[in-house]
Design a protein around this motif. Sequence first.
Motif, PDB file in Angstrom:
ATOM      1  N   GLU A  42      11.659  62.095 115.322  1.00 34.26           N
ATOM      2  CA  GLU A  42      11.788  63.201 114.376  1.00 34.26           C
ATOM      3  C   GLU A  42      10.744  64.272 114.677  1.00 34.26           C
ATOM      4  OE1 GLU A  42      14.140  63.593 112.447  1.00 34.26           O
ATOM      5  OE2 GLU A  42      15.009  61.630 112.053  1.00 34.26           O
ATOM      6  N   PHE A  46       8.940  67.223 110.093  1.00 31.68           N
ATOM      7  CA  PHE A  46       9.657  66.271 109.248  1.00 31.68           C
ATOM      8  C   PHE A  46       8.810  65.027 109.001  1.00 31.68           C
ATOM      9  CE2 PHE A  46      12.622  62.827 108.392  1.00 31.68           C
ATOM     10  CZ  PHE A  46      13.473  63.397 107.462  1.00 31.68           C
ATOM     11  N   GLN A  47       8.132  64.536 110.058  1.00 31.40           N
ATOM     12  CA  GLN A  47       7.302  63.351 109.908  1.00 31.40           C
ATOM     13  C   GLN A  47       6.154  63.605 108.937  1.00 31.40           C
ATOM     14  OE1 GLN A  47       6.320  62.568 114.019  1.00 31.40           O
ATOM     15  NE2 GLN A  47       7.898  60.986 114.193  1.00 31.40           N
ATOM     16  N   GLU A  48       5.580  64.809 109.011  1.00 30.43           N
ATOM     17  CA  GLU A  48       4.487  65.155 108.104  1.00 30.43           C
ATOM     18  C   GLU A  48       4.962  65.189 106.652  1.00 30.43           C
ATOM     19  OE1 GLU A  48       1.335  68.835 107.290  1.00 30.43           O
ATOM     20  OE2 GLU A  48       2.565  68.804 109.107  1.00 30.43           O
ATOM     21  N   MET A  49       6.122  65.817 106.424  1.00 26.63           N
ATOM     22  CA  MET A  49       6.660  65.874 105.072  1.00 26.63           C
ATOM     23  C   MET A  49       6.987  64.471 104.558  1.00 26.63           C
ATOM     24  SD  MET A  49       9.154  69.182 105.032  1.00 26.63           S
ATOM     25  CE  MET A  49       9.375  68.985 103.282  1.00 26.63           C
ATOM     26  N   LYS A  50       7.516  63.620 105.452  1.00 29.78           N
ATOM     27  CA  LYS A  50       7.858  62.260 105.046  1.00 29.78           C
ATOM     28  C   LYS A  50       6.607  61.491 104.650  1.00 29.78           C
ATOM     29  CE  LYS A  50      10.442  58.211 106.652  1.00 29.78           C
ATOM     30  NZ  LYS A  50      11.225  57.634 107.792  1.00 29.78           N
ATOM     31  N   SER A  51       5.536  61.647 105.426  1.00 25.14           N
ATOM     32  CA  SER A  51       4.294  60.928 105.117  1.00 25.14           C
ATOM     33  C   SER A  51       3.670  61.418 103.819  1.00 25.14           C
ATOM     34  CB  SER A  51       3.295  61.100 106.268  1.00 25.14           C
ATOM     35  OG  SER A  51       2.883  62.454 106.386  1.00 25.14           O
ATOM     36  N   GLY A  53       5.477  62.454 101.270  1.00 26.56           N
ATOM     37  CA  GLY A  53       6.428  62.226 100.192  1.00 26.56           C
ATOM     38  C   GLY A  53       7.076  63.491  99.675  1.00 26.56           C
ATOM     39  N   LYS A  54       7.247  64.486 100.557  1.00 26.70           N
ATOM     40  CA  LYS A  54       7.796  65.774 100.128  1.00 26.70           C
ATOM     41  C   LYS A  54       9.256  65.973 100.526  1.00 26.70           C
ATOM     42  CE  LYS A  54       3.371  68.247 100.261  1.00 26.70           C
ATOM     43  NZ  LYS A  54       2.636  69.398 100.872  1.00 26.70           N
ATOM     44  N   LEU A  55       9.905  64.916 100.990  1.00 22.02           N
ATOM     45  CA  LEU A  55      11.308  65.055 101.379  1.00 22.02           C
ATOM     46  C   LEU A  55      12.164  65.352 100.152  1.00 22.02           C
ATOM     47  CD1 LEU A  55      11.780  62.129 103.925  1.00 22.02           C
ATOM     48  CD2 LEU A  55      11.304  64.534 104.399  1.00 22.02           C
ATOM     49  N   LYS A  57      14.873  64.936  97.495  1.00 18.64           N
ATOM     50  CA  LYS A  57      15.551  63.767  96.905  1.00 18.64           C
ATOM     51  C   LYS A  57      17.037  64.022  96.706  1.00 18.64           C
ATOM     52  CE  LYS A  57      11.500  61.900  94.491  1.00 18.64           C
ATOM     53  NZ  LYS A  57      10.539  62.754  95.215  1.00 18.64           N
ATOM     54  N   LYS A 310      12.675  70.843 104.499  1.00 15.73           N
ATOM     55  CA  LYS A 310      13.120  69.642 103.793  1.00 15.73           C
ATOM     56  C   LYS A 310      14.631  69.577 103.594  1.00 15.73           C
ATOM     57  CE  LYS A 310      12.397  71.309  99.028  1.00 15.73           C
ATOM     58  NZ  LYS A 310      11.745  70.971  97.743  1.00 15.73           N
TER      59      LYS A 310
END
Length: 377
Positions: A42, A46-51, A53-55, A57, A310
């Motif tokens: 990824e 995207f990986q930063e946002m996932k870590s 918790g900003k993805l 919903k 996101k």
Amino acid sequence: MILGVRTVVGTEAFAEWGWRIPFLLSIVLLGVSVWIRMQLSESPLFQEMKSQGKLSKAPITESFFSRNGRIVLLALLGATAGQAVVWYAGQFYAMYFLTQSLKVDATTTWLLIGGALMIGTPFFVFFGWLSDKIGRKKIVMAGCLIAALTYFPLFKGLTHFANPAIAEASERAPAVVVADPDTCSFQFDPVGKKQFTSSCDIATAALAKAGVPYTVEEAPAGTVATVRIGDAEIQSYEATGLATAEVKERTGEFTTGLMPVLDEAGYPRTADDARINKPMVLLILTILVLYVTMVYGPIAAWLVELFPTKIRYTSMSLPYHIGNGWFGGFLPTISFALVAATGNIYYGLWYPIAIALMTFVVGSLFLRETYKVDITQ
């Protein structure tokens, strides 16, 4: 690939079973694509946002049922729709026009199209690179506008250089369909299942498939359509209520009676290879491919930069796939219906021209330039 397989197995064998071979060989491409996908990770954003918790919903809701939905719609109408029809017109419709309307041999057509693609392909990279320098929007809009303004002279040029006998025969012995205009349908059939059974539809479809330009002359209501070629006349038939087998038989008889009359009038069944100006046809096809590279080279970066990280993948998927699948995918059937309705072999160009102009106007007025946008936001 198709040309190579067709040459090796022969035309008859290719039509019977050989057409399956290119599909089977595409398994190799599937394997390559799976391997490529397995090597990818990824994006860092995207990986930063996932870590963190900003993805999103609810990516579908945020993409299509919020303020972002307006951008999705504008991206469809102001970017990908025009890109799609320019792509399909420059590659697929050009191939259809040469083989079906101008009756150029399929092998010759594929070689010329292949040559144009080989010449034009590096320009995908060039226009992608140029969009990093001057902007995505400028290049895509220019491609749509230039294509819309030049399609008619370019496709008329294809006729002049690929099969001038069509224009000569049409001037010498014009084809006229004498019919009740209320019985002449708009023959749009995207899945190939609809039957057009009026005598007018049967006559116009036969002429359109033969690549013969024609006009429709009004006749009294209830008149069975007649095709007039110079001084000769061939009557069509009404297929309403007939069984499928009988329709097929009667249509075959009508076509069998029509073709000798067209031959006598000088309408060519196939383009004369000796009269095909291949360098000029190749030049025109290359120009059409260059339009494709203008609209397609920058489009991925433009779509990526239009949407926030996101919901980027969800947001850009709809305009891209609807634009190419629907606006582009329906081009051949809509264009054939326009040709069959009017008898003008160039009338089908109005569909890509109209969509390209729509995209030029919407994109120019309502979509922003993005090549300097910070996509980390």
